[in-house]
Design a protein around this motif. Sequence first.
Motif, PDB file in Angstrom:
ATOM      1  N   VAL A 112       0.812  -1.259  -0.094  1.00 52.40           N
ATOM      2  CA  VAL A 112       0.151  -0.223   0.048  1.00 52.40           C
ATOM      3  C   VAL A 112       0.961   1.072   0.392  1.00 52.40           C
ATOM      4  O   VAL A 112       1.667   1.092   0.916  1.00 52.40           O
ATOM      5  CB  VAL A 112      -1.083  -0.071   0.992  1.00 52.40           C
ATOM      6  N   ALA A 113       0.572   2.398  -1.669  1.00 54.71           N
ATOM      7  CA  ALA A 113       1.581   2.942  -1.191  1.00 54.71           C
ATOM      8  C   ALA A 113       0.537   4.274  -0.947  1.00 54.71           C
ATOM      9  O   ALA A 113      -0.240   4.869  -1.213  1.00 54.71           O
ATOM     10  CB  ALA A 113       2.155   2.934  -2.499  1.00 54.71           C
ATOM     11  N   ALA A 114       1.204   5.138   0.240  1.00 51.81           N
ATOM     12  CA  ALA A 114       0.333   6.492   0.302  1.00 51.81           C
ATOM     13  C   ALA A 114       0.529   7.374  -1.263  1.00 51.81           C
ATOM     14  O   ALA A 114       1.446   7.066  -1.911  1.00 51.81           O
ATOM     15  CB  ALA A 114       0.886   7.476   1.176  1.00 51.81           C
ATOM     16  N   SER A 115      -0.602   8.072  -1.331  1.00 50.27           N
ATOM     17  CA  SER A 115      -0.657   9.274  -2.517  1.00 50.27           C
ATOM     18  C   SER A 115       0.571  10.543  -2.137  1.00 50.27           C
ATOM     19  O   SER A 115       1.129  10.038  -1.219  1.00 50.27           O
ATOM     20  CB  SER A 115      -1.938  10.348  -2.070  1.00 50.27           C
ATOM     21  N   PRO A 116       1.136  10.700  -3.954  1.00 52.08           N
ATOM     22  CA  PRO A 116       1.658  11.893  -3.758  1.00 52.08           C
ATOM     23  C   PRO A 116       1.696  13.033  -2.708  1.00 52.08           C
ATOM     24  O   PRO A 116       0.754  12.980  -2.633  1.00 52.08           O
ATOM     25  CB  PRO A 116       1.766  12.488  -4.721  1.00 52.08           C
ATOM     26  N   SER A 117       3.253  13.128  -2.098  1.00 51.20           N
ATOM     27  CA  SER A 117       3.135  14.267  -1.088  1.00 51.20           C
ATOM     28  C   SER A 117       2.694  15.454  -1.555  1.00 51.20           C
ATOM     29  O   SER A 117       2.037  16.670  -1.086  1.00 51.20           O
ATOM     30  CB  SER A 117       3.848  14.818  -0.545  1.00 51.20           C
ATOM     31  N   SER A 118       2.765  16.148  -2.584  1.00 48.99           N
ATOM     32  CA  SER A 118       1.829  17.008  -3.558  1.00 48.99           C
ATOM     33  C   SER A 118       0.576  17.285  -3.476  1.00 48.99           C
ATOM     34  O   SER A 118      -0.431  18.516  -4.169  1.00 48.99           O
ATOM     35  CB  SER A 118       2.847  17.255  -4.799  1.00 48.99           C
ATOM     36  N   GLU A 119      -0.094  16.270  -3.342  1.00 46.35           N
ATOM     37  CA  GLU A 119      -1.941  15.701  -3.802  1.00 46.35           C
ATOM     38  C   GLU A 119      -1.945  16.226  -1.955  1.00 46.35           C
ATOM     39  O   GLU A 119      -3.319  15.973  -1.515  1.00 46.35           O
ATOM     40  CB  GLU A 119      -1.809  15.413  -4.290  1.00 46.35           C
ATOM     41  N   ALA A 120      -1.479  14.782  -1.697  1.00 47.85           N
ATOM     42  CA  ALA A 120      -1.845  14.653  -0.420  1.00 47.85           C
ATOM     43  C   ALA A 120      -2.361  15.980   0.808  1.00 47.85           C
ATOM     44  O   ALA A 120      -0.996  15.905   0.805  1.00 47.85           O
ATOM     45  CB  ALA A 120      -1.465  13.277   0.648  1.00 47.85           C
ATOM     46  N   PRO A 121      -3.508  15.489   2.324  1.00 50.26           N
ATOM     47  CA  PRO A 121      -3.088  16.522   2.999  1.00 50.26           C
ATOM     48  C   PRO A 121      -2.597  16.041   4.255  1.00 50.26           C
ATOM     49  O   PRO A 121      -1.203  17.002   4.992  1.00 50.26           O
ATOM     50  CB  PRO A 121      -4.663  16.222   3.862  1.00 50.26           C
ATOM     51  N   HIS A 122      -1.466  15.178   4.338  1.00 53.42           N
ATOM     52  CA  HIS A 122      -0.038  14.469   5.082  1.00 53.42           C
ATOM     53  C   HIS A 122       0.625  13.579   4.612  1.00 53.42           C
ATOM     54  O   HIS A 122      -0.395  12.231   3.599  1.00 53.42           O
ATOM     55  CB  HIS A 122      -0.754  14.085   6.607  1.00 53.42           C
ATOM     56  N   ARG A 123       1.516  12.938   5.003  1.00 55.03           N
ATOM     57  CA  ARG A 123       2.377  11.632   4.525  1.00 55.03           C
ATOM     58  C   ARG A 123       1.538  10.008   4.730  1.00 55.03           C
ATOM     59  O   ARG A 123       2.297   9.357   3.943  1.00 55.03           O
ATOM     60  CB  ARG A 123       3.716  11.964   4.513  1.00 55.03           C
ATOM     61  N   HIS A 124       0.335  10.295   5.478  1.00 52.28           N
ATOM     62  CA  HIS A 124      -0.085   9.077   5.355  1.00 52.28           C
ATOM     63  C   HIS A 124      -1.172   9.122   5.078  1.00 52.28           C
ATOM     64  O   HIS A 124      -2.203   8.065   5.569  1.00 52.28           O
ATOM     65  CB  HIS A 124      -0.184   9.073   7.577  1.00 52.28           C
ATOM     66  N   ALA A 125      -1.920   9.989   4.090  1.00 52.54           N
ATOM     67  CA  ALA A 125      -2.926   9.570   3.474  1.00 52.54           C
ATOM     68  C   ALA A 125      -3.426   8.548   2.433  1.00 52.54           C
ATOM     69  O   ALA A 125      -1.935   9.337   1.371  1.00 52.54           O
ATOM     70  CB  ALA A 125      -3.153  11.211   2.915  1.00 52.54           C
ATOM     71  N   ILE A 126      -4.238   8.720   2.249  1.00 52.62           N
ATOM     72  CA  ILE A 126      -4.341   7.581   0.783  1.00 52.62           C
ATOM     73  C   ILE A 126      -5.670   7.790   0.383  1.00 52.62           C
ATOM     74  O   ILE A 126      -6.257   7.940   0.644  1.00 52.62           O
ATOM     75  CB  ILE A 126      -4.747   5.734   1.167  1.00 52.62           C
TER      76      ILE A 126
END
Length: 378
Positions: A252-266
């Motif tokens: 499972v990979a978190a979404s790109p940091s440029s889009e995500a609200p934080h680094r643990h978000a998917i």
Amino acid sequence: MRVVYQASPWRSLIDKDGQLNRSAITAPLDDIFSRLFAPHLTLADSHACQLPLVEALVRYDIPAWRISQIIGDHNAWLYRQAIALSLNEMHAQGWGEPPVDYCVVMLGSAARYESLLSPDQDNALIIDDYPDARHVEIDGYFQALGERFTQRLDEAGIPLCRGHIMARWPMWRKRISEWRLQLEIWSADRRVKRVQQTNILLDFTPVAGNSALAEQLAESVAKTLPQASLFMDEMSVLLDELPVALDRFGRVAASPSSEAPHRHAINLKRQGLLPLISAVRLLSVRHRRQEIGTRERLVALSHATDTLSLEQSDLLIAAFERFQQCLLDQQRYDISRGQAADGWVDLRRLREDEKLLLKFDLQQVKRLVALAKNTSFS
């Protein structure tokens, strides 16, 4: 931190004397019902009852996919009310009755009855054929209707679509013959924009007016699209725009940091739910199926075609249901903290077993996408 758990009313079904305790069962819904069916209730008041209704249904241990259907039923009722109020207003202002038959259809998740909390509007108008000489008169009537009912829904709490996918715009308001011609034009080649617009139209269900017009459009879809091989190929290629949230090692990979609200978000909606929905839609169109809901399409693909085995269908239905549950839990949590409900999920809120199941479910979706892309459309 999770939403605080409240004991299920089902545990009070039988009292200590062994008697049926009906009031304990109905209590969580009594207040909601009194509010939903109060006299002179506005559309906004009714829509505001959805979150308390969801919280009550959660107490009954009803799964998210069932709750989404109930939300969908209520949203469809809000549509009908907004349309009826708009027609009454137009009649009082001298517009008269609708000049020809029409059908308002909901699109997207609303049409599939898969909306969770805070969806926006996606709708269209199918108008019965009329002479070109009456276009200004008749289209003007339905433009006014589209503008009024979509505005009422917006004021009630179902926002206007930012992509303008609504009956108030000419693109999504046409005669039935024009819709048929539009399908032929969109499917004539493999232009990305045309495929994207058609994808939006493929999930529709009638909500008001003459549903026979929607049935005619569904028949045109089943007749036209499967034969358009270049179009179907491009529809398959577009699945690449919805990558499943797994890295190259299958984790499972978190979404790109440029889009995500934080680094643990998917973005579970975009990187889990939508790839599943899109792949299932593609296969359903290929096999000329007219089911709209994702679960119904999966059942049909395993029972009425040889595309999926019963085991594959069951695994994908389970994945769909768990995605819905995960999203609803996150949305309820976000709303409880004063945040907007969206498609993001915080991986830190998942237990280890939930993370393992999420990984497994995403792997099933990835296999389905590969199957859909490798299906021949020639």
